[in-house]
Design an enzyme around this catalytic site. Structure first.
Site, PDB file in Angstrom:
ATOM      1  N   LYS A 188       0.734  -1.290  -0.018  1.00 57.05           N
ATOM      2  CA  LYS A 188      -0.012   0.046   0.060  1.00 57.05           C
ATOM      3  C   LYS A 188       0.852   1.202   0.109  1.00 57.05           C
ATOM      4  O   LYS A 188       0.489   2.272  -0.783  1.00 57.05           O
ATOM      5  CB  LYS A 188      -0.937   0.052   1.222  1.00 57.05           C
ATOM      6  CG  LYS A 188      -1.908  -1.185   1.259  1.00 57.05           C
ATOM      7  CD  LYS A 188      -2.619  -0.839   2.557  1.00 57.05           C
ATOM      8  CE  LYS A 188      -2.222  -1.320   3.880  1.00 57.05           C
ATOM      9  NZ  LYS A 188      -1.755  -2.605   3.902  1.00 57.05           N
ATOM     10  N   THR A 189       1.698   1.267   0.733  1.00 55.21           N
ATOM     11  CA  THR A 189       2.588   2.416   1.167  1.00 55.21           C
ATOM     12  C   THR A 189       3.402   2.551  -0.141  1.00 55.21           C
ATOM     13  O   THR A 189       3.363   3.570  -0.743  1.00 55.21           O
ATOM     14  CB  THR A 189       3.574   2.393   2.154  1.00 55.21           C
ATOM     15  OG1 THR A 189       2.842   1.988   3.422  1.00 55.21           O
ATOM     16  CG2 THR A 189       4.407   3.543   2.520  1.00 55.21           C
ATOM     17  N   GLU A 213      -2.491   4.406   6.206  1.00 56.23           N
ATOM     18  CA  GLU A 213      -3.348   3.808   7.459  1.00 56.23           C
ATOM     19  C   GLU A 213      -4.345   4.785   7.828  1.00 56.23           C
ATOM     20  O   GLU A 213      -4.647   5.099   8.877  1.00 56.23           O
ATOM     21  CB  GLU A 213      -2.163   4.253   8.470  1.00 56.23           C
ATOM     22  CG  GLU A 213      -0.834   3.778   8.425  1.00 56.23           C
ATOM     23  CD  GLU A 213      -0.485   2.202   8.359  1.00 56.23           C
ATOM     24  OE1 GLU A 213      -1.540   1.511   8.404  1.00 56.23           O
ATOM     25  OE2 GLU A 213       0.928   1.975   8.413  1.00 56.23           O
ATOM     26  N   GLN A 226      -5.596  -3.720  10.716  1.00 60.12           N
ATOM     27  CA  GLN A 226      -4.508  -3.156  11.391  1.00 60.12           C
ATOM     28  C   GLN A 226      -4.902  -2.005  12.090  1.00 60.12           C
ATOM     29  O   GLN A 226      -4.118  -1.092  12.255  1.00 60.12           O
ATOM     30  CB  GLN A 226      -3.426  -2.671  10.181  1.00 60.12           C
ATOM     31  CG  GLN A 226      -2.758  -4.071   9.617  1.00 60.12           C
ATOM     32  CD  GLN A 226      -1.535  -3.531   8.864  1.00 60.12           C
ATOM     33  OE1 GLN A 226      -0.672  -3.110   9.309  1.00 60.12           O
ATOM     34  NE2 GLN A 226      -1.551  -3.897   7.532  1.00 60.12           N
ATOM     35  N   ARG A 241       5.126  -7.823  10.690  1.00 57.03           N
ATOM     36  CA  ARG A 241       6.267  -6.922  10.249  1.00 57.03           C
ATOM     37  C   ARG A 241       7.419  -7.902   9.773  1.00 57.03           C
ATOM     38  O   ARG A 241       8.666  -7.474   9.169  1.00 57.03           O
ATOM     39  CB  ARG A 241       6.877  -6.376  11.560  1.00 57.03           C
ATOM     40  CG  ARG A 241       5.806  -5.148  12.220  1.00 57.03           C
ATOM     41  CD  ARG A 241       5.480  -4.157  11.184  1.00 57.03           C
ATOM     42  NE  ARG A 241       4.036  -4.814  10.757  1.00 57.03           N
ATOM     43  CZ  ARG A 241       3.506  -4.372   9.726  1.00 57.03           C
ATOM     44  NH1 ARG A 241       3.894  -3.220   8.796  1.00 57.03           N
ATOM     45  NH2 ARG A 241       2.343  -4.758   9.458  1.00 57.03           N
TER      46      ARG A 241
HETATM   47  N1  LIG Z   1       4.618  -5.314  -6.473  1.00 60.16           N
HETATM   48  C1  LIG Z   1       5.494  -5.667  -5.905  1.00 60.16           C
HETATM   49  N2  LIG Z   1       6.574  -6.350  -6.064  1.00 60.16           N
HETATM   50  C2  LIG Z   1       7.669  -6.889  -4.987  1.00 60.16           C
HETATM   51  N3  LIG Z   1       7.697  -6.438  -4.059  1.00 60.16           N
HETATM   52  C3  LIG Z   1       6.686  -5.641  -3.585  1.00 60.16           C
HETATM   53  C4  LIG Z   1       5.607  -5.264  -4.504  1.00 60.16           C
HETATM   54  N4  LIG Z   1       4.682  -4.293  -3.810  1.00 60.16           N
HETATM   55  C5  LIG Z   1       5.282  -4.061  -2.547  1.00 60.16           C
HETATM   56  N5  LIG Z   1       6.522  -5.053  -2.518  1.00 60.16           N
HETATM   57  C6  LIG Z   1       7.256  -5.077  -1.220  1.00 60.16           C
HETATM   58  O1  LIG Z   1       6.451  -5.618  -0.149  1.00 60.16           O
HETATM   59  C7  LIG Z   1       6.807  -5.090   1.175  1.00 60.16           C
HETATM   60  C8  LIG Z   1       5.466  -4.379   1.707  1.00 60.16           C
HETATM   61  O2  LIG Z   1       5.337  -3.197   1.201  1.00 60.16           O
HETATM   62  P1  LIG Z   1       4.542  -1.865   1.773  1.00 60.16           P
HETATM   63  O3  LIG Z   1       5.381  -1.737   2.911  1.00 60.16           O
HETATM   64  O4  LIG Z   1       4.494  -0.809   0.791  1.00 60.16           O
HETATM   65  O5  LIG Z   1       3.124  -2.593   2.462  1.00 60.16           O
HETATM   66  P2  LIG Z   1       2.041  -2.170   3.131  1.00 60.16           P
HETATM   67  O6  LIG Z   1       0.821  -2.550   2.387  1.00 60.16           O
HETATM   68  O7  LIG Z   1       2.211  -0.645   3.082  1.00 60.16           O
HETATM   69  O8  LIG Z   1       2.344  -2.816   4.452  1.00 60.16           O
HETATM   70  P3  LIG Z   1       1.614  -2.752   5.827  1.00 60.16           P
HETATM   71  O9  LIG Z   1       0.223  -2.582   5.674  1.00 60.16           O
HETATM   72  O10 LIG Z   1       1.834  -3.971   6.456  1.00 60.16           O
HETATM   73  O11 LIG Z   1       2.624  -1.517   6.459  1.00 60.16           O
HETATM   74  C9  LIG Z   1       7.821  -3.890   0.843  1.00 60.16           C
HETATM   75  O12 LIG Z   1       9.019  -4.390   1.360  1.00 60.16           O
HETATM   76  C10 LIG Z   1       7.596  -3.533  -0.817  1.00 60.16           C
HETATM   77  O13 LIG Z   1       8.967  -3.429  -1.309  1.00 60.16           O
END
Ligand SMILES: Nc1ncnc2c1ncn2[C@@H]1O[C@H](COP(=O)(O)OP(=O)(O)OP(=O)(O)O)[C@@H](O)[C@H]1O
Length: 785
Positions: A32-33, A215, A245, A588
């Site tokens: 997401k981030t 978030e 979350q 995490r």
């Molecule tokens: N399309 C993709 N291909 C490869 N790696 C990815 C891809 N999208 C995300 N990632 C990797 O997955 C991990 C999680 O990404 P991110 O922190 O953006 O997730 P998030 O959804 O914000 O997580 P959370 O809600 O748990 O904090 C990071 O290491 C990111 O680089």
DNA sequence: GCTCTCGCCCCAAGC
DNA sequence: GGGCGAGAGC
């Protein structure tokens, strides 16, 4: 070029869609981030929007910094200084700073933290019970987060105490007199400002064409209203979050915001991602199993996008809290997990045993949060001088510092000074024209105050100004009088850290105001060791603080009832939130996850017997490996338990109905006793590999890498690595022999050389399909084929 | 008003 | 265990 290639189709859609308001509801680690960061960079790179037309809101300061950093690195050469990446609170402060007059704040208003709010209440109600006031302080901030004013009929739902309404009212008028504001005001006042001044609101609506909120599940009612107010006709809103979350209900977070986004905004497109890019399948299975026990949720899957696999998560039972810390520390050292490793716990108070153990074992670590730098007494005192410098109505900081060190200006004199009006410095001047000890003290304080003020206006270095200020005011001498030399040293170090960070500011008034705002909003900007190198230090952090972060190796400690889930009044909704908090911690982990709990724990100076967290039962069976480390547990814990039952009375409730028989069953549990002989190589979950050096009845003396341990075989579990007998009967190899290795596959011996006959060191070279390796014959894990 | 001692009570998490 | 507030004694 912004990299769009590596995005998955859903992420790509979210980045490219410029026409809808977007809701990205996706599981942990689904990127997401990463998606919103890419979206920002993409808009700027393609010239779709200018940096100043974009506002990104994150939940923590850490997340804001990281996001800005990531965008910076995606767009080298772009000027991104006008791009706003902020927390809700910091965005509110930014708005208020620009329109302080309309918001009825001082030009140089500062932000009162929870402590300051409580101090304000204490001066307003000096005779009221402190505990009661603490409760009021919390209720006030809760009411303000919900947008409930003192005249609201629903106020009693927040705090049923009869005098609450009056206390709240007086608090509000008192804080307005200071010209300062508290944290809740950072959202509340901008909402009022924008509602009452449509012209101002319009300016921001036209300015921000893309507003992103990370978030979003943790936003509260007032934050939602603020978002609505700055969202214009032509702006695009993009919120991302995960209902699993949501962990800030205690601060008024409302899941409703994310679940009804499509109703609150027009033209909404919803995108879901159920793929996780972060963790191994093993970790996801455990996490998914846990969260599926929550009833109030949008059921969604969490599946591995990469099909990565790794070790099964481990569950460690430890005899006590200290043992938990030493076990984790020895695993960290055994497996050399010095990089990208976190120890995560529920409450800050749990960090102490880990700090002590890691320090002892010389494992570099970094403590996040905890006793925050700017919360330390000496730092707050020194800052109080500066706060008073920029706002003469700041009664909280005035009262903090006016009689420190003692100059005869006690509560009575303070009342008299306050009686002259809101401007306390003028009040102090009037007061100092009188006679007596107090008036003399006031004169001395004023001299120092004026001297500091003049030097700021002169453009002196701010660090120097503060150093002179705390010297002349006598604060420094007061700290030096402290009998404990270690305390003196620590205080001086903190003050010197503060001074040197101040001296890096631009001189002048405005820059001082900015500095003061920054430190209140973000407590983490200073302190600790100063080394921000999280990658090569073990990070000690609370579950709440880890939100949005990721680590290769994660230890989640203290999985005990009354810690997680915490508290005693376990309402179902609280329980679900607690489960989410644990879920956030677990998700995490990228590769390795170790959970642990202690059977007894020192809390508040006495030993509590703990029960393992009820959440452990939520993990799918077989999703973790329980080693049950019983080494240190005396065989008959029951005597102590009975003693505890008698002496601690109700505290035994922490056993939650576990009967003696349950305990005995557990006690007889799963230890599989294996045959041992001197010389055997065994491995223990706790200590790693070791060699048996002596056997004496039930006791085995084993030499581990970390030292020699004497362990009771009935309570310690070992795996046989290599029998001594087989070591002696070792095979030898000849050049040309065909051999097989589990690691390298099949190969052939190409050379054999006796290096040291006495020590039996024979080096053989083996050529495998893809590589040629050199091995010591007696240790080589190869066999003839 | 200052300082020292005794006894109380430990509810979190964050901006 | 320890921080902190109340209250005594100066
Ligand atoms: N399309 C993709 N291909 C490869 N790696 C990815 C891809 N999208 C995300 N990632 C990797 O997955 C991990 C999680 O990404 P991110 O922190 O953006 O997730 P998030 O959804 O914000 O997580 P959370 O809600 O748990 O904090 C990071 O290491 C990111 O680089």
């Amino acid at each position: 070029m912004v990299d769009l290639e590596s995005l998955n189709p859903e992420q790509l859609e979210a980045v490219l869609d410029t026409t809808h308001n977007l809701l990205l509801l996706a599981c942990a680690g689904s990127g997401k981030t990463r998606t919103i960061t890419t979206k920002i960079a993409y808009y700027i790179e393609k010239g779709i929007l200018k940096p100043w037309e974009i506002l990104a809101v994150t939940f923590t300061n850490k997340a804001a910094y990281e996001m800005r950093e990531r965008i910076d690195s995606m767009l080298p050469g772009f000027d991104l200084s006008s791009l706003e990446v902020r927390t809700f609170h910091s965005f509110g402060a930014w708005l208020l700073r620009r329109h302080h007059a309309e918001a009825m704040l001082d030009d140089n208003f500062c932000i009162y933290d929870d402590d300051d709010s409580l101090s304000l209440l204490t001066t307003l109600f000096p005779t009221t019970d402190k505990k009661l006031l603490r409760g009021f302080s919390k209720s006030i901030s809760k009411a303000k987060d919900l947008g409930v004013d003192p005249d609201d009929a629903k106020l009693s739902e927040i705090d049923s105490e009869e005098m609450f309404r009056m206390v709240y009212k007086r608090y509000e008028s008192a804080i307005r007199c200071t010209g300062n504001c508290d944290f809740a005001d950072l959202i509340l006042l901008p909402v009022g400002l924008l509602e009452e001044h449509p012209d101002i609101a319009d300016r921001y609506r036209r300015r921000f064409k893309l507003i992103l909120v990370d978030e979003y599940q943790d936003s509260n009612r007032m934050q939602f209203r603020l978002l609505k107010l700055i969202a214009g006709e032509s702006s695009q809103i993009c919120v991302v979050g995960d209902d699993d979350q949501s962990i800030y209900a205690f601060r008024g977070a409302e899941l409703k915001n994310i679940l009804t986004f499509a109703k609150s905004f027009d033209n909404v497109r919803e995108i879901k991602i159920e793929k996780n890019y972060r963790s191994t399948g093993e970790i996801l299975r455990l996490a998914g199993g846990l969260i599926s026990h929550n009833k109030e949720r949008h059921v969604k899957d969490i599946v591995s996008a990469t099909d990565a696999h790794g070790p099964l998560p481990k569950l460690l039972e430890c005899a006590d809290g200290e043992y938990e810390a030493s076990t984790i520390s020895s695993i960290i050292r055994r497996d050399r997990l010095f990089r990208s490793t976190a120890i995560i716990y529920r409450t800050n108070a749990q960090s102490l045993p880990f700090e002590m153990q890691l320090k002892k074992d010389r494992v570099p670590y970094r403590l996040v949060g905890a006793l925050r730098f700017y919360d330390r007494e000496e730092v707050k005192d020194a800052l109080a001088l500066l706060f008073l410098l920029v706002n003469r109505r700041d009664s909280v900081n005035f009262r903090r510092i006016i009689n420190k060190p003692p100059r005869g200006i006690g509560p009575k004199a303070q009342e008299e000074i306050a009686g002259y009006g809101d401007d306390l410095v003028t009040g102090l001047e009037l007061f100092s024209s009188g006679h007596g000890k107090a008036a003399e003290g006031a004169k001395a304080f004023l001299d120092n105050y004026k001297e500091m003020l003049e030097s700021v206006e002169r453009g002196d270095n701010l660090g120097d100004v503060l150093l002179r200020g705390i010297t002349h005011s006598g604060l420094m001498a007061m700290y030096e009088k402290e009998p404990d030399k270690n305390v003196v040293k620590a205080r001086k170090e903190n003050l010197s850290t503060l001074i040197s960070s101040l001296s890096q500011c631009q001189p002048g008034y405005e820059s001082l105001v900015g500095y003061l705002e920054n430190i209140t909003l973000d407590n983490s900007t200073l302190g600790g060791t100063g080394e921000e190198d999280t990658e090569s230090q073990v990070v000690l952090i609370t579950m709440h603080n880890t939100k949005g972060l990721e680590f290769d190796n994660v230890f989640v400690a203290g999985l005990e009832d009354e810690i997680i889930p915490g508290g005693s009044d376990v309402r179902p909704s609280d329980l679900e939130e607690e489960r989410r908090i644990l879920y956030v911690a677990i998700t995490r982990a990228r590769k390795m996850l170790t959970l642990s709990y202690a059977r007894r724990r020192m809390r508040w100076g006495h030993t509590d017997y703990m029960h393992k967290s009820r959440f452990i039962a939520d993990f799918p069976s077989g999703s973790y490996e329980s080693n049950v480390s019983r080494q240190e547990r005396p065989p008959m814990d029951f005597d102590r338990l009975v003693g505890a039952r008698m002496s601690y009375g109700k505290r035994i409730s922490s056993w939650n109905g576990t009967t003696m028989n349950d305990l005995r069953k557990e006690e007889n549990g799963t230890i599989e006793r294996i045959e041992l002989a001197v010389g055997d190589i065994v491995s223990s979950e706790i200590y790693g590999k070791g060699r048996v050096v002596a056997l004496d009845g039930d006791m085995a003396t084993i030499e581990f890498l970390s030292g020699v341990k004497r362990l009771n075989r009935n309570y310690s579990e070992f795996k046989m690595v290599e029998k001594a007998s087989s070591i002696r009967k070792k095979t030898t190899f000849q050049v040309g022999d065909k051999v097989r290795s589990a690691v390298y596959g099949d190969g052939e011996i190409v050379s054999r050389e006796v290096k040291n006959a006495a020590a039996d060191i024979v080096v053989i070279r083996v050529r495998f399909k893809n590589s040629e390796v050199q091995l010591v014959e007696k240790f080589a894990k190869i066999e003839h084929i």
